[in-house]
Design a protein around this motif. Structure first.
Motif, mmCIF file in Angstrom:
data_model
loop_
_atom_site.group_PDB
_atom_site.id
_atom_site.type_symbol
_atom_site.label_atom_id
_atom_site.label_comp_id
_atom_site.label_asym_id
_atom_site.label_seq_id
_atom_site.Cartn_x
_atom_site.Cartn_y
_atom_site.Cartn_z
ATOM 1 N N UNK A 254 67.923 58.510 12.325
ATOM 2 C CA UNK A 254 68.911 58.556 13.402
ATOM 3 C C UNK A 254 68.381 59.404 14.542
ATOM 4 N N UNK A 255 68.551 58.902 15.747
ATOM 5 C CA UNK A 255 68.096 59.604 16.940
ATOM 6 C C UNK A 255 69.274 59.724 17.901
ATOM 7 N N UNK A 256 69.577 60.932 18.315
ATOM 8 C CA UNK A 256 70.661 61.157 19.267
ATOM 9 C C UNK A 256 70.074 61.579 20.610
ATOM 10 N N UNK A 257 70.669 61.106 21.676
ATOM 11 C CA UNK A 257 70.162 61.406 23.011
ATOM 12 C C UNK A 257 71.292 61.264 24.018
ATOM 13 N N UNK A 258 71.243 62.006 25.116
ATOM 14 C CA UNK A 258 72.222 61.789 26.190
ATOM 15 C C UNK A 258 71.901 60.548 27.018
ATOM 16 N N UNK A 259 70.766 59.918 26.717
ATOM 17 C CA UNK A 259 70.328 58.742 27.472
ATOM 18 C C UNK A 259 70.575 57.460 26.672
ATOM 19 N N UNK B 191 76.882 53.573 27.764
ATOM 20 C CA UNK B 191 76.404 53.338 26.400
ATOM 21 C C UNK B 191 76.073 54.648 25.708
ATOM 22 N N UNK B 192 76.277 54.652 24.395
ATOM 23 C CA UNK B 192 75.920 55.828 23.610
ATOM 24 C C UNK B 192 74.415 55.924 23.464
ATOM 25 N N UNK B 193 73.919 57.140 23.324
ATOM 26 C CA UNK B 193 72.488 57.309 23.145
ATOM 27 C C UNK B 193 72.082 57.411 21.702
ATOM 28 N N UNK B 194 73.018 57.468 20.767
ATOM 29 C CA UNK B 194 72.690 57.593 19.350
ATOM 30 C C UNK B 194 72.260 56.236 18.796
ATOM 31 N N UNK B 195 71.168 56.240 18.039
ATOM 32 C CA UNK B 195 70.613 54.993 17.514
ATOM 33 C C UNK B 195 70.312 55.147 16.031
ATOM 34 N N UNK B 196 70.672 54.131 15.272
ATOM 35 C CA UNK B 196 70.328 54.041 13.852
ATOM 36 C C UNK B 196 69.114 53.131 13.722
ATOM 37 N N UNK C 41 66.523 51.457 10.750
ATOM 38 C CA UNK C 41 66.271 51.267 9.328
ATOM 39 C C UNK C 41 65.482 49.985 9.119
ATOM 40 N N UNK C 42 64.887 49.897 7.942
ATOM 41 C CA UNK C 42 64.146 48.682 7.570
ATOM 42 C C UNK C 42 65.005 47.885 6.614
ATOM 43 N N UNK C 43 65.263 46.655 6.982
ATOM 44 C CA UNK C 43 66.124 45.798 6.173
ATOM 45 C C UNK C 43 65.440 44.451 5.970
ATOM 46 N N UNK C 44 65.226 44.074 4.714
ATOM 47 C CA UNK C 44 64.573 42.805 4.437
ATOM 48 C C UNK C 44 63.169 42.717 5.002
ATOM 49 N N UNK C 45 62.494 43.861 5.087
ATOM 50 C CA UNK C 45 61.135 43.887 5.602
ATOM 51 C C UNK C 45 61.035 43.976 7.111
ATOM 52 N N UNK C 46 62.156 43.939 7.820
ATOM 53 C CA UNK C 46 62.152 44.005 9.280
ATOM 54 C C UNK C 46 62.851 45.269 9.757
ATOM 55 N N UNK C 47 62.335 45.841 10.842
ATOM 56 C CA UNK C 47 62.977 47.013 11.427
ATOM 57 C C UNK C 47 64.185 46.587 12.239
ATOM 58 N N UNK C 48 65.262 47.340 12.100
ATOM 59 C CA UNK C 48 66.469 47.077 12.869
ATOM 60 C C UNK C 48 66.905 48.355 13.581
ATOM 61 N N UNK C 49 67.503 48.179 14.744
ATOM 62 C CA UNK C 49 68.076 49.302 15.486
ATOM 63 C C UNK C 49 69.497 48.934 15.875
ATOM 64 N N UNK C 50 70.380 49.910 15.803
ATOM 65 C CA UNK C 50 71.773 49.676 16.167
ATOM 66 C C UNK C 50 72.333 50.913 16.846
ATOM 67 N N UNK C 51 73.130 50.689 17.870
ATOM 68 C CA UNK C 51 73.786 51.805 18.551
ATOM 69 C C UNK C 51 74.858 52.401 17.649
ATOM 70 N N UNK C 52 74.983 53.706 17.689
ATOM 71 C CA UNK C 52 76.006 54.411 16.914
ATOM 72 C C UNK C 52 76.987 55.092 17.860
ATOM 73 N N UNK C 53 78.253 54.956 17.547
ATOM 74 C CA UNK C 53 79.246 55.716 18.299
ATOM 75 C C UNK C 53 79.138 57.184 17.924
ATOM 76 N N UNK C 54 79.820 58.023 18.676
ATOM 77 C CA UNK C 54 79.806 59.454 18.374
ATOM 78 C C UNK C 54 80.320 59.713 16.961
#
Length: 247
Positions: A155-160, A175-180, A182-195
């Protein structure tokens, strides 16, 4: 003797200080300092390209400034292990110090996101937790559940707005700057996280119970909805197991 020669060679290659190493080299048709310069050039180019491969988006944003910054980082923090894939963990912090202009204020956090992707890519694998496994939990013990995050979760949090910056689209100031990551099914995924989601998962990582994690998230984000967040995280494979806190 050998240790001293190795230390001198290292200093010549990484820092450009060739004097000590030259005294220990046998003369040849090519002067010792020129031979060492060739080694230094090859090492710096190799490590610069390794950093470019690890931080492609940050390197692209930096443009012509990247090689000089990469070389400065190599000289300040040379590799500690003979494994290029493991090199660069300190580069985001280095950029935070080296880049003082506001035009590049988001780049250190963007580099942190790129390093999180590297860590997630090479982290150990595990079977995601299936929701039906929670059926064995007694109804009165639901609040005592302690979820375990999947080993690839970062998890990476940022004001940007990191995801829009990553994609190269127009920044979304809402938009929120927090990002999740993870590797799922062999592929990297990124998703925005709310506060609230970020606060919840951070507490899960700390080993707290479900009720404590949910209360912390609700305090950070009044709109936090536990059931919706759990459904989304199960769908992503964010958890790999759970335990019950001792009653």
């Amino acid at each position: 003797m050998l240790h001293d020669l190795q230390a001198a060679f290292r200093s010549a290659v990484l820092l450009g200080d060739a004097a000590a190493a030259c005294s220990g080299l046998v003369s040849d048709r090519v002067a010792a300092d020129r031979r060492l310069a060739i080694h230094r050039h090859n090492v710096l180019v190799s490590l610069t390209e390794a950093l470019r491969a690890t931080f492609p988006v940050a390197a692209d944003r930096l443009g012509e400034r990247f090689p000089a910054l990469a070389q400065a980082f190599v000289e300040a923090a040379p590799p500690r292990r003979p494994q290029l894939l493991a090199y660069g963990d300190g580069f985001p912090a280095f950029l935070a110090i080296a880049l003082s202009d506001s035009d590049n204020a988001a780049l250190p956090d963007l580099a942190r996101l790129e390093w999180a992707r590297v860590e997630a890519c090479f982290a150990a694998d595990a079977e995601p937790l299936r929701p039906d496994r929670l059926a064995a939990v007694p109804p009165d013990r639901g609040s005592d559940i302690c979820f375990r995050l999947h080993p690839t979760v970062r998890m990476v949090a940022s004001p940007h707005p990191l995801l829009t910056l990553w994609a190269g689209t127009a920044p979304d100031t809402a938009a929120t700057g927090a990002v999740l990551v993870l590797r799922s099914g062999g592929a990297l995924e990124m998703a925005a996280l709310s506060t609230g989601e970020f606060a919840f998962l951070r507490m899960v990582r700390a080993g707290t119970t479900l009720d404590v994690a949910a209360a912390t998230a609700a305090a950070a984000d009044p709109g936090f909805a536990l059931q919706a967040v759990l459904a989304a995280q199960f769908a992503r494979g964010t958890f790999c197991g759970f335990s019950l806190h001792p009653a």
